[in-house]
Write a protein that holds these residues in place. Structure first.
Motif, PDB file in Angstrom:
ATOM      1  N   THR A 213       0.859  -1.174   0.000  1.00  0.00           N
ATOM      2  CA  THR A 213       0.000   0.000   0.000  1.00  0.00           C
ATOM      3  C   THR A 213       0.903   1.235   0.000  1.00  0.00           C
ATOM      4  OG1 THR A 213      -1.890   1.048   1.090  1.00  0.00           O
ATOM      5  CG2 THR A 213      -0.239   0.053   2.522  1.00  0.00           C
TER       6      THR A 213
ATOM      7  N   TYR B 122       0.975   5.668   0.510  1.00  0.00           N
ATOM      8  CA  TYR B 122       0.317   6.861   1.045  1.00  0.00           C
ATOM      9  C   TYR B 122       1.136   8.079   0.617  1.00  0.00           C
ATOM     10  CZ  TYR B 122      -1.798  10.081   4.396  1.00  0.00           C
ATOM     11  OH  TYR B 122      -2.448  11.140   4.979  1.00  0.00           O
TER      12      TYR B 122
ATOM     13  N   GLU C  46      -0.380   7.928 -11.579  1.00  0.00           N
ATOM     14  CA  GLU C  46      -0.218   6.482 -11.741  1.00  0.00           C
ATOM     15  C   GLU C  46      -0.809   6.062 -13.079  1.00  0.00           C
ATOM     16  OE1 GLU C  46      -1.306   2.366  -9.429  1.00  0.00           O
ATOM     17  OE2 GLU C  46      -2.898   3.828  -9.750  1.00  0.00           O
TER      18      GLU C  46
ATOM     19  N   ARG D 255      -2.002   2.737 -14.836  1.00  0.00           N
ATOM     20  CA  ARG D 255      -2.351   1.341 -14.518  1.00  0.00           C
ATOM     21  C   ARG D 255      -3.470   0.876 -15.442  1.00  0.00           C
ATOM     22  NH1 ARG D 255      -4.081  -1.212  -8.663  1.00  0.00           N
ATOM     23  NH2 ARG D 255      -2.742   0.467  -7.920  1.00  0.00           N
TER      24      ARG D 255
ATOM     25  N   THR E 277      -4.420   7.981 -13.129  1.00  0.00           N
ATOM     26  CA  THR E 277      -5.034   8.479 -11.895  1.00  0.00           C
ATOM     27  C   THR E 277      -4.025   9.338 -11.158  1.00  0.00           C
ATOM     28  OG1 THR E 277      -6.293   6.421 -11.724  1.00  0.00           O
ATOM     29  CG2 THR E 277      -6.224   7.810  -9.771  1.00  0.00           C
TER      30      THR E 277
ATOM     31  N   TYR F 143      -2.924  11.127  -7.560  1.00  0.00           N
ATOM     32  CA  TYR F 143      -3.091  11.023  -6.106  1.00  0.00           C
ATOM     33  C   TYR F 143      -2.312  12.157  -5.456  1.00  0.00           C
ATOM     34  CZ  TYR F 143      -4.546   6.212  -7.111  1.00  0.00           C
ATOM     35  OH  TYR F 143      -5.191   5.104  -7.592  1.00  0.00           O
TER      36      TYR F 143
ATOM     37  N   VAL G 256      -3.811  10.833   0.280  1.00  0.00           N
ATOM     38  CA  VAL G 256      -4.487   9.789  -0.485  1.00  0.00           C
ATOM     39  C   VAL G 256      -3.490   8.673  -0.752  1.00  0.00           C
ATOM     40  CG1 VAL G 256      -5.726   9.273  -2.629  1.00  0.00           C
ATOM     41  CG2 VAL G 256      -5.983  11.513  -1.559  1.00  0.00           C
TER      42      VAL G 256
ATOM     43  N   TRP H 186      -3.152   4.217  -2.273  1.00  0.00           N
ATOM     44  CA  TRP H 186      -3.722   3.141  -3.073  1.00  0.00           C
ATOM     45  C   TRP H 186      -3.098   1.818  -2.673  1.00  0.00           C
ATOM     46  CZ3 TRP H 186      -0.250   6.665  -4.982  1.00  0.00           C
ATOM     47  CH2 TRP H 186       0.954   6.159  -5.460  1.00  0.00           C
ATOM     48  N   GLN H 187      -3.740   0.739  -3.082  1.00  0.00           N
ATOM     49  CA  GLN H 187      -3.242  -0.605  -2.809  1.00  0.00           C
ATOM     50  C   GLN H 187      -2.518  -1.127  -4.038  1.00  0.00           C
ATOM     51  OE1 GLN H 187      -5.208  -3.954  -3.424  1.00  0.00           O
ATOM     52  NE2 GLN H 187      -6.774  -3.155  -4.756  1.00  0.00           N
ATOM     53  N   GLU H 188      -1.588  -2.029  -3.807  1.00  0.00           N
ATOM     54  CA  GLU H 188      -0.859  -2.707  -4.871  1.00  0.00           C
ATOM     55  C   GLU H 188      -0.935  -4.204  -4.580  1.00  0.00           C
ATOM     56  OE1 GLU H 188       2.472   0.726  -5.680  1.00  0.00           O
ATOM     57  OE2 GLU H 188       2.842  -0.700  -4.074  1.00  0.00           O
TER      58      GLU H 188
ATOM     59  N   THR I  38      -1.850  -5.694  -9.871  1.00  0.00           N
ATOM     60  CA  THR I  38      -1.319  -4.365 -10.177  1.00  0.00           C
ATOM     61  C   THR I  38      -0.118  -4.458 -11.116  1.00  0.00           C
ATOM     62  OG1 THR I  38      -2.004  -3.554  -7.999  1.00  0.00           O
ATOM     63  CG2 THR I  38      -0.343  -2.262  -9.173  1.00  0.00           C
TER      64      THR I  38
ATOM     65  N   HIS J 194       1.878  -1.326 -13.146  1.00  0.00           N
ATOM     66  CA  HIS J 194       1.810   0.130 -13.286  1.00  0.00           C
ATOM     67  C   HIS J 194       3.189   0.771 -13.348  1.00  0.00           C
ATOM     68  CE1 HIS J 194       2.021   1.077  -8.672  1.00  0.00           C
ATOM     69  NE2 HIS J 194       2.860   0.138  -9.020  1.00  0.00           N
TER      70      HIS J 194
END
Length: 102
Positions: free
Chosen positions: A46, A48, A56, A58, A63, A65, A69, A71-73, A77, A79
């Motif tokens: 993850t 932050y 990103e 992907r 996207t 961020y 904020v 995101w999960q990997e 995934t 990317h």
């Protein structure tokens, strides 16, 4: 990239011998790229964002961020990341990886 901390998971969680929990601080300077295209098979994690805006790429989607904020990997995934902004992107990345051989 700065390694902040690791925890050897052998003995912590059954079946996790040879794995470690890793936390890194990643900085991407303006115009910089974190790549090339890579996957997270066997290395879930993850992220932050602390500062800046990271873009990103992907699965054909783009996207952005910003701070606060993340995101999960996971194994799905694939990317790469870039900093299109004017300030460094600073993010915290936490993942499970193969422990380095001693």
């Amino acid at each position: 990239m700065e390694l902040l901390s690791t925890v050897d998971l052998a003995g912590e969680i059954e079946g996790m011998d040879g794995r470690q929990l890793r936390m890194r601080m990643v900085t991407i300077e303006p115009g910089g790229v974190f790549g090339p295209l890579h996957d997270h098979v066997g290395r879930p994690g993850t992220v932050y964002v602390l500062q800046g805006t990271v873009t990103e790429h992907r699965d054909g989607l783009v996207t952005e961020y910003g701070p606060g904020v993340g995101w999960q990997e996971d194994r799905h995934t694939t990317h790469w990341l870039e900093n299109k902004g004017t300030v460094p992107v600073v993010e915290i990345s936490v993942d499970i990886v193969a422990a380095p051989q001693q």
